[in-house]
Design a protein around this motif. Structure first.
Motif, PDB file in Angstrom:
ATOM      1  N   UNK A  11     -13.271   7.926   0.594  1.00 40.70           N
ATOM      2  CA  UNK A  11     -14.017   9.239   0.924  1.00 40.70           C
ATOM      3  C   UNK A  11     -13.682  10.269   2.723  1.00 40.70           C
ATOM      4  N   UNK A  12     -13.204   9.919   2.405  1.00 43.55           N
ATOM      5  CA  UNK A  12     -12.089  10.809   3.864  1.00 43.55           C
ATOM      6  C   UNK A  12     -11.137  11.640   3.261  1.00 43.55           C
ATOM      7  N   UNK A  13     -10.173  12.455   4.296  1.00 43.34           N
ATOM      8  CA  UNK A  13      -8.394  12.314   4.163  1.00 43.34           C
ATOM      9  C   UNK A  13      -8.146  11.532   4.678  1.00 43.34           C
ATOM     10  N   UNK A  14      -6.806  10.893   4.089  1.00 43.63           N
ATOM     11  CA  UNK A  14      -6.089  10.153   4.780  1.00 43.63           C
ATOM     12  C   UNK A  14      -5.885  10.543   6.082  1.00 43.63           C
ATOM     13  N   UNK A  15      -5.697   9.214   7.158  1.00 42.36           N
ATOM     14  CA  UNK A  15      -5.948   8.769   8.131  1.00 42.36           C
ATOM     15  C   UNK A  15      -4.575   8.576   9.043  1.00 42.36           C
ATOM     16  N   UNK A  16      -3.851   9.858   9.879  1.00 40.64           N
ATOM     17  CA  UNK A  16      -2.090   9.988   9.641  1.00 40.64           C
ATOM     18  C   UNK A  16      -2.289   8.646  10.574  1.00 40.64           C
ATOM     19  N   UNK A  17      -3.400   7.569  11.387  1.00 38.82           N
ATOM     20  CA  UNK A  17      -2.677   6.140  12.478  1.00 38.82           C
ATOM     21  C   UNK A  17      -3.349   5.075  11.735  1.00 38.82           C
ATOM     22  N   UNK A  18      -2.638   5.688  10.374  1.00 40.26           N
ATOM     23  CA  UNK A  18      -3.154   3.932   9.081  1.00 40.26           C
ATOM     24  C   UNK A  18      -1.923   3.742   8.328  1.00 40.26           C
ATOM     25  N   UNK A  19      -1.017   2.121   8.241  1.00 44.48           N
ATOM     26  CA  UNK A  19      -0.308   2.351   6.691  1.00 44.48           C
ATOM     27  C   UNK A  19      -0.892   1.688   6.126  1.00 44.48           C
ATOM     28  N   UNK A  20      -0.716   1.987   4.962  1.00 39.35           N
ATOM     29  CA  UNK A  20      -1.164   0.237   4.021  1.00 39.35           C
ATOM     30  C   UNK A  20       0.353   0.457   3.408  1.00 39.35           C
ATOM     31  N   UNK A  21       0.563  -1.451   3.263  1.00 39.27           N
ATOM     32  CA  UNK A  21       1.351  -1.786   2.422  1.00 39.27           C
ATOM     33  C   UNK A  21       1.510  -3.058   0.883  1.00 39.27           C
ATOM     34  N   UNK A  22       2.094  -2.629  -0.050  1.00 32.86           N
ATOM     35  CA  UNK A  22       1.728  -3.765  -0.719  1.00 32.86           C
ATOM     36  C   UNK A  22       2.921  -4.424  -1.074  1.00 32.86           C
ATOM     37  N   UNK A  23       2.316  -6.107  -1.253  1.00 33.84           N
ATOM     38  CA  UNK A  23       3.176  -7.022  -1.792  1.00 33.84           C
ATOM     39  C   UNK A  23       3.415  -7.087  -3.679  1.00 33.84           C
ATOM     40  N   UNK A  24       4.313  -5.942  -3.967  1.00 29.64           N
ATOM     41  CA  UNK A  24       4.192  -5.728  -5.507  1.00 29.64           C
ATOM     42  C   UNK A  24       4.553  -7.086  -6.547  1.00 29.64           C
ATOM     43  N   UNK A  25       5.333  -7.756  -5.905  1.00 29.23           N
ATOM     44  CA  UNK A  25       5.490  -9.027  -7.025  1.00 29.23           C
ATOM     45  C   UNK A  25       4.345 -10.160  -7.603  1.00 29.23           C
ATOM     46  N   UNK A  26       3.988 -10.671  -5.550  1.00 29.00           N
ATOM     47  CA  UNK A  26       2.748 -10.970  -5.464  1.00 29.00           C
ATOM     48  C   UNK A  26       1.393 -10.524  -5.963  1.00 29.00           C
ATOM     49  N   UNK A  27       1.195  -8.866  -6.364  1.00 29.28           N
ATOM     50  CA  UNK A  27      -0.399  -8.700  -6.470  1.00 29.28           C
ATOM     51  C   UNK A  27       0.103  -8.294  -8.120  1.00 29.28           C
ATOM     52  N   UNK A  28       1.580  -8.023  -9.068  1.00 30.24           N
ATOM     53  CA  UNK A  28       2.181  -7.960 -10.181  1.00 30.24           C
ATOM     54  C   UNK A  28       1.397  -9.306 -10.751  1.00 30.24           C
ATOM     55  N   UNK A  29       1.837 -10.212 -10.491  1.00 33.03           N
ATOM     56  CA  UNK A  29       1.924 -11.612 -10.823  1.00 33.03           C
ATOM     57  C   UNK A  29       0.158 -11.960 -11.108  1.00 33.03           C
ATOM     58  N   UNK A  30      -0.441 -11.945 -10.091  1.00 31.52           N
ATOM     59  CA  UNK A  30      -1.524 -11.928 -10.391  1.00 31.52           C
ATOM     60  C   UNK A  30      -3.214 -11.609 -10.814  1.00 31.52           C
ATOM     61  N   UNK A  31      -2.312 -10.264 -11.159  1.00 30.48           N
ATOM     62  CA  UNK A  31      -3.172  -9.035 -12.099  1.00 30.48           C
ATOM     63  C   UNK A  31      -2.108 -10.441 -13.390  1.00 30.48           C
TER      64      UNK A  31
END
Length: 520
Positions: A11-31
């Motif tokens: 919806x907008x350009x990526x904001x430089x004031x924010x970082x997204x972190x993802x828990x790889x194995x947790x999300x992969x197991x859930x999926x």
């Protein structure tokens, strides 16, 4: 180079004031466990990758950010194993069907330009915690997507958790701030470590205090403040059973606290610079998504649908007539070795209570189809097997729980077969119902329209085959073979795109738990 906003439809350009972190194995197991039986045409499992990507895209669209990272466990002995040799000893090995998806998942993330971090002997939670703490210290807003409750200890004015909501891994996401943590666990983020030390964690084989569950742990911390105070004041605990357990297992609780607490001094490189989005390799992304057969995502990202409009190079669709006992033998043997097959009847009427079976079309896999004519009646028609004999031979396959049956408008076929003395079981997929759920705004859900929409494929119409008023029983068998076998075989080709579309529409559970059981 195309931007993230353009390719991912942010919806907008990526904001430089924010970082997204993802828990790889947790999300992969859930999926992996939330989207069963999602495979490519050649049988490769892709459910974990698909569910992970859906969560990733949804998060990036809701929170466009210039920095991102995915942390995975790399294995090896950690300091926690040295504290407690039995740490995670009760965990089962990662299923092979999930393990084989991790490498292509990392390749997909690389094509998306999203940094991946893993360190042998360091758990992903510690990596995420260290990145989050350093990013927050530099004034960035941090959003961590994970289902792991341990990460709730990080939440503060700068760090928030994102959790996929509900049972579907591709559904809504929920933002956890400090108030939400209190609402969920009964204690603030600063007391999560103490809370987890009291209740323990059976999945990681962390002992805790036997008999102290979530509600009791929250009450103790609300009353005494922290774990040390709870253990110093056990004589003031009114419940005798809990009091004795705390006194007997105080050392276990202290050990559990050390095990649960994240190690925020872990080396994670330069934050946030090492986690800047690197840009999307569009060609490689298209190639990977095509190989995974994520047609709906390719279309969604405007990368072009690669769903097959024709058989793959060097591979022709093969449609065959079954006219002899030997050919029927070969077909039944082939069907006995598959997990599912597509079934379609050619009949004399649209009214299932009046229809007479003229032929039975079956497809055991994509690009292969068979047609068993049993009632074609015209001058020069070839000898055909009798309907009663064919149904007797197919009965164990149709009436058994396995192989499963897929098709288009199977309710009609089931009624006709019931009238012929056969009771189908094991129905698992109906393309017409799936299309209704995936695109409820559309008026037409016939197989021709479904193939046109999802495969860009034009099927042979009945009018082209027999004319406007033509009767199927008078169509020459050699012409009917293509038409009938195509009807059964195309269901196989549209099945994957329809399943993806239903998952995106949030209709998978309704389809599996309500609609499919109602078919038979």
């Amino acid at each position: 180079m195309p931007t993230y906003k353009e390719i991912l439809h942010l919806p907008s350009d990526p904001e430089r004031s924010r970082i997204l972190l993802f828990d790889g194995h947790s999300l992969a197991y859930r999926a992996f466990y939330g989207i069963p039986e999602l495979t490519t045409r050649d049988g490769r499992p892709v459910n974990a990758i698909y569910g992970f990507l859906r969560v990733l895209l949804k998060t990036m669209r809701e929170f466009p950010s210039a920095y991102a990272g995915v942390a995975f466990d790399a294995g090896g002995e950690t300091y926690r194993h040295r504290l407690l040799p039995a740490y995670k000893a009760t965990r089962v090995e990662i299923p092979d069907e999930l393990a084989v998806q991790l490498t292509p998942l990392e390749e997909l993330l690389d094509a998306l330009g999203i940094p991946v971090i893993a360190r042998e002997g360091v758990e992903a939670d510690d990596l995420l915690g260290a990145i989050a703490r350093r990013a927050a210290d530099k004034g960035l807003t941090v959003l961590i997507t994970s289902s792991d409750k341990d990460l709730a200890q990080l939440v503060d004015d700068h760090i928030f958790l994102i959790r996929p909501a509900g049972r579907r891994p591709t559904g809504e996401i929920e933002l956890f701030d400090a108030e939400k943590v209190i609402e969920k666990y009964g204690v603030p983020p600063a007391r999560i470590v103490d809370y987890l030390a009291l209740i323990g964690d059976s999945s990681d084989n962390i002992p805790g205090v036997p008999g102290v569950g979530p509600k009791t742990a929250a009450k103790l911390l609300q009353e005494f403040g922290d774990l040390d105070s709870v253990l110093k004041n056990t004589d003031k605990v009114r419940n005798a059973r809990v009091r004795k357990a705390l006194q007997a297992h105080a050392a276990d609780a202290v050990l559990a606290r050390d095990l649960v607490a994240l190690k925020l001094e872990t080396e994670v490189g330069e934050v946030p610079d090492d986690y800047a989005l690197r840009g999307i390799d569009v060609d490689r992304l298209r190639e990977i998504l095509s190989d995974l057969e994520f047609h709906s995502i390719l279309n969604e990202l405007d990368l072009g649908s690669v769903a097959p409009t024709a058989p793959p190079p060097g591979k022709e669709a093969e449609y065959r007539a079954v006219l002899t006992e030997a050919e029927l033998d070969a077909l039944t043997q082939e069907l006995a070795g598959v997990d599912e097959f597509s079934l379609d009847l050619e009949t004399t009427s649209r009214d299932p209570m009046r229809a007479r079976i003229v032929g039975i079309a079956i497809s055991p896999r994509p690009y292969i189809g068979y047609y068993i004519p049993v009632g074609h009646d015209y001058l020069g028609a070839p000898a055909q097997l009798s309907l009663a004999h064919v149904l007797d031979r197919l009965r164990p396959l149709i009436e058994g729980e396995a192989p499963r049956i897929i098709g288009q408008n199977l309710k009609y076929d089931i009624i006709v077969l019931h009238r012929a003395g056969v009771s189908p079981r094991g129905v698992s997929f109906d393309a017409m119902i799936a299309s209704h759920l995936a695109r409820p705004e559309e008026r037409h859900h016939n197989l021709e329209e479904i193939a046109r929409h999802y495969l860009n494929y034009e099927m042979l119409s009945y009018k082209e085959l027999a004319g406007k008023e033509g009767k199927i029983e008078q169509v020459p068998v050699e012409q009917a073979v293509f038409y009938a076998a195509e009807d059964a075989e195309i269901v196989y080709r549209v099945k994957r795109p329809l399943e993806e579309a239903m998952e995106k529409a949030g209709a998978t559970k309704l389809f599996r738990e309500v609609e499919v059981p109602l078919i038979s």
